[in-house]
Motif scaffolding. Structure first.
Motif, PDB file in Angstrom:
ATOM      1  N   LEU A  41      30.900  47.068  44.299  1.00 19.34           N
ATOM      2  CA  LEU A  41      29.673  47.040  43.502  1.00 19.34           C
ATOM      3  C   LEU A  41      29.227  45.617  43.179  1.00 19.34           C
ATOM      4  O   LEU A  41      28.023  45.354  43.124  1.00 19.34           O
ATOM      5  CB  LEU A  41      29.869  47.848  42.217  1.00 19.34           C
ATOM      6  N   ALA A  87      24.020  52.841  45.294  1.00 14.81           N
ATOM      7  CA  ALA A  87      25.111  52.828  44.310  1.00 14.81           C
ATOM      8  C   ALA A  87      25.830  54.173  44.279  1.00 14.81           C
ATOM      9  O   ALA A  87      27.060  54.236  44.186  1.00 14.81           O
ATOM     10  CB  ALA A  87      24.550  52.495  42.929  1.00 14.81           C
ATOM     11  N   CYS A  93      19.816  46.033  38.825  1.00 16.27           N
ATOM     12  CA  CYS A  93      21.271  45.971  38.653  1.00 16.27           C
ATOM     13  C   CYS A  93      21.737  46.963  37.587  1.00 16.27           C
ATOM     14  O   CYS A  93      22.743  47.665  37.769  1.00 16.27           O
ATOM     15  CB  CYS A  93      21.704  44.556  38.281  1.00 16.27           C
ATOM     16  N   ALA A 108      21.482  50.471  38.933  1.00 18.10           N
ATOM     17  CA  ALA A 108      22.505  50.707  39.952  1.00 18.10           C
ATOM     18  C   ALA A 108      23.862  50.970  39.313  1.00 18.10           C
ATOM     19  O   ALA A 108      24.594  51.881  39.727  1.00 18.10           O
ATOM     20  CB  ALA A 108      22.593  49.511  40.896  1.00 18.10           C
ATOM     21  N   VAL A 109      24.212  50.179  38.327  1.00 19.99           N
ATOM     22  CA  VAL A 109      25.485  50.370  37.624  1.00 19.99           C
ATOM     23  C   VAL A 109      25.510  51.740  36.951  1.00 19.99           C
ATOM     24  O   VAL A 109      26.520  52.457  37.003  1.00 19.99           O
ATOM     25  CB  VAL A 109      25.716  49.242  36.601  1.00 19.99           C
ATOM     26  N   CYS A 135      28.119  54.492  47.217  1.00 17.80           N
ATOM     27  CA  CYS A 135      29.374  53.763  46.971  1.00 17.80           C
ATOM     28  C   CYS A 135      30.361  54.657  46.222  1.00 17.80           C
ATOM     29  O   CYS A 135      31.540  54.763  46.597  1.00 17.80           O
ATOM     30  CB  CYS A 135      29.118  52.509  46.146  1.00 17.80           C
ATOM     31  N   ASN A 151      19.529  52.890  43.678  1.00 17.47           N
ATOM     32  CA  ASN A 151      20.357  53.906  43.022  1.00 17.47           C
ATOM     33  C   ASN A 151      21.082  54.776  44.046  1.00 17.47           C
ATOM     34  O   ASN A 151      22.261  55.119  43.868  1.00 17.47           O
ATOM     35  CB  ASN A 151      19.503  54.789  42.106  1.00 17.47           C
ATOM     36  N   TYR A 181      25.977  54.423  39.678  1.00 20.02           N
ATOM     37  CA  TYR A 181      27.350  54.411  40.195  1.00 20.02           C
ATOM     38  C   TYR A 181      28.298  55.071  39.195  1.00 20.02           C
ATOM     39  O   TYR A 181      29.112  55.939  39.568  1.00 20.02           O
ATOM     40  CB  TYR A 181      27.766  52.970  40.466  1.00 20.02           C
TER      41      TYR A 181
END
Length: 404
Positions: free
Chosen positions: A98, A336, A123, A126-127, A339, A333, A130
């Motif tokens: 990440l 993420a 960011c 995305a976090v 991932c 997104n 995830y």
């Protein structure tokens, strides 16, 4: 202190000069392209004892950035959007994946005409995506029916593509047969000795398959693709397929080198039969459906990955966000989430964390802001390293002698 020029030159030692010169020139164009071309330097720069070390051990692709996602046809005949580059794959803390994705968002903001505030917002979302995907604990995937926004635009565009159009772009007709187009952009010529060796390898490989005639080699060239791997021994082969000229297929044969991430992680790695086996095994573990025709092989006593090249293979046109931030947010997104789903899907394999550990980690809140702060530090470091590289490049430090 790290000598940037020395590190980059040492890492790229032994690569094909003609394609290495292309890589060095590309890396001069922007910090984002520099990031793509220096995965080894990125991980060497990560600080020890950071928030990264608090995350569970998982299988990572190792080179996560905005350009390492794309569409492909799976071995079940369906097309998926997923992580698509596993050259650097290894066992590592989950946030290694990440942090590189977030850094690519910040570093790539200028190339995408995204403001600093918008990049930071990406960011954060995305976090959140995830963490939410991990905390649910169920690995999902993206295919046409579940795609939205720019990813859906990609799937829609694939409908108009045909094998003949694909072959026409990459080849040219000589009478009633095709040959690879040697244009200096996608392909470079090979000498007669190399052509014979690659053809002999493919003949031997195909002799163990049910339809060896399908893989009869018609032409061979050095392939130009990617950024980080430019200069690595790599070929594109035109094979007979379902019949000449319009039923031909293209194959990619690429040397597999050791992961540049492994020297920078404390995690004990499995013993692989070869680097190619590592790449293919991890790809099989983390993708929802494996790519069609994907093999680890040996050529000239070195490990290579052999795979098919497909008309359905492409990336999202990130530049087409058209100033509408929600369109870009949706893509980032999805990346993420992919991932997280990859880590859940491959959990419990040879030392990787099980789903319960990943769910618990996704539910925690203590790592998210520190991770974004670390990404901003990485961004600053890359900007400085790129400036140093540019000065060295302009001074002739990366001049590569290319034989005529």
């Amino acid at each position: 202190m790290i000598d940037i020029a020395q590190q980059i030159a040492a890492f790229n030692t032994g690569r094909d000069p003609e394609r290495l010169a292309m890589k060095y020139k590309l890396m001069r164009t922007s910090p984002f392209v520099f990031l793509r071309g220096t995965c080894h330097l990125f991980y060497a720069r990560l600080p020890a004892g950071s928030v990264l070390d608090t995350s569970p051990t998982v299988w990572i692709c190792g080179d996560m950035h905005l350009e390492n996602f794309g569409s492909y046809k799976g071995d079940n005949g369906l097309i998926y959007f997923d992580i698509n580059d596993f050259d650097e794959a290894c066992l590592a803390p989950s946030l290694f994946e990440l942090i590189r994705l977030l850094t690519s968002v910040l570093v790539g903001a200028s190339d995408l005409n995204v403001s600093r505030a918008e990049a930071l917002a990406l960011c954060h979302t995305a976090v959140d995506a995830y963490a939410a995907a991990l905390s649910v604990g169920k690995a999902r995937w993206i295919e046409e029916e579940t795609s939205t926004g720019m990813v859906r635009d990609l799937f829609d565009a694939l409908h108009a593509r045909t094998r003949v159009d694909y072959l026409n772009r990459r080849c040219e007709l000589k009478g009633k047969r095709r040959v690879l187009r040697i244009d200096g952009k996608k392909a470079l010529p090979v000498d007669d000795s190399t052509r014979e060796k690659v053809t002999a390898f493919m003949d031997d490989f195909a002799s163990h398959l049910e339809t060896p005639g399908f893989y009869r080699v018609l032409d061979v060239a050095r392939r130009i693709a990617g950024t980080g791997s430019l200069g690595v021994d790599r070929y594109v082969m035109l094979v007979e397929g379902k019949g000449s000229p319009d039923g031909n297929y293209l194959l990619d044969l690429k040397q597999a080198l050791p992961s540049s991430v492994v020297p920078h992680v404390k995690t004990k790695q499995p013993k692989w039969a070869s680097e190619a086996q590592r790449v293919v095994a991890v790809q099989h573990r983390v993708q929802a459906v494996s790519q069609a025709f994907l093999h680890s092989v040996e050529h000239e006593k070195r490990p290579y990955v052999l795979r098919g090249l497909q008309p359905s293979e492409d990336r999202v046109a990130l530049s087409s966000w058209d100033g509408k931030l929600p369109r870009l947010e949706a893509v980032v997104n999805s990346m993420a989430e992919l991932c997280a789903w990859a880590q859940l899907r491959s959990g419990g394999r040879e030392g990787s964390a099980i789903a319960d550990e990943l769910i618990a980690f996704g539910s925690r809140k203590d790592w998210q802001l520190p991770l974004i702060e670390l990404a901003t530090q990485c961004e600053t470091q890359i900007a400085a390293d790129w400036k140093t590289y540019c000065d060295a490049f302009d001074g002739g430090a990366f001049k590569v002698e290319v034989k005529a």
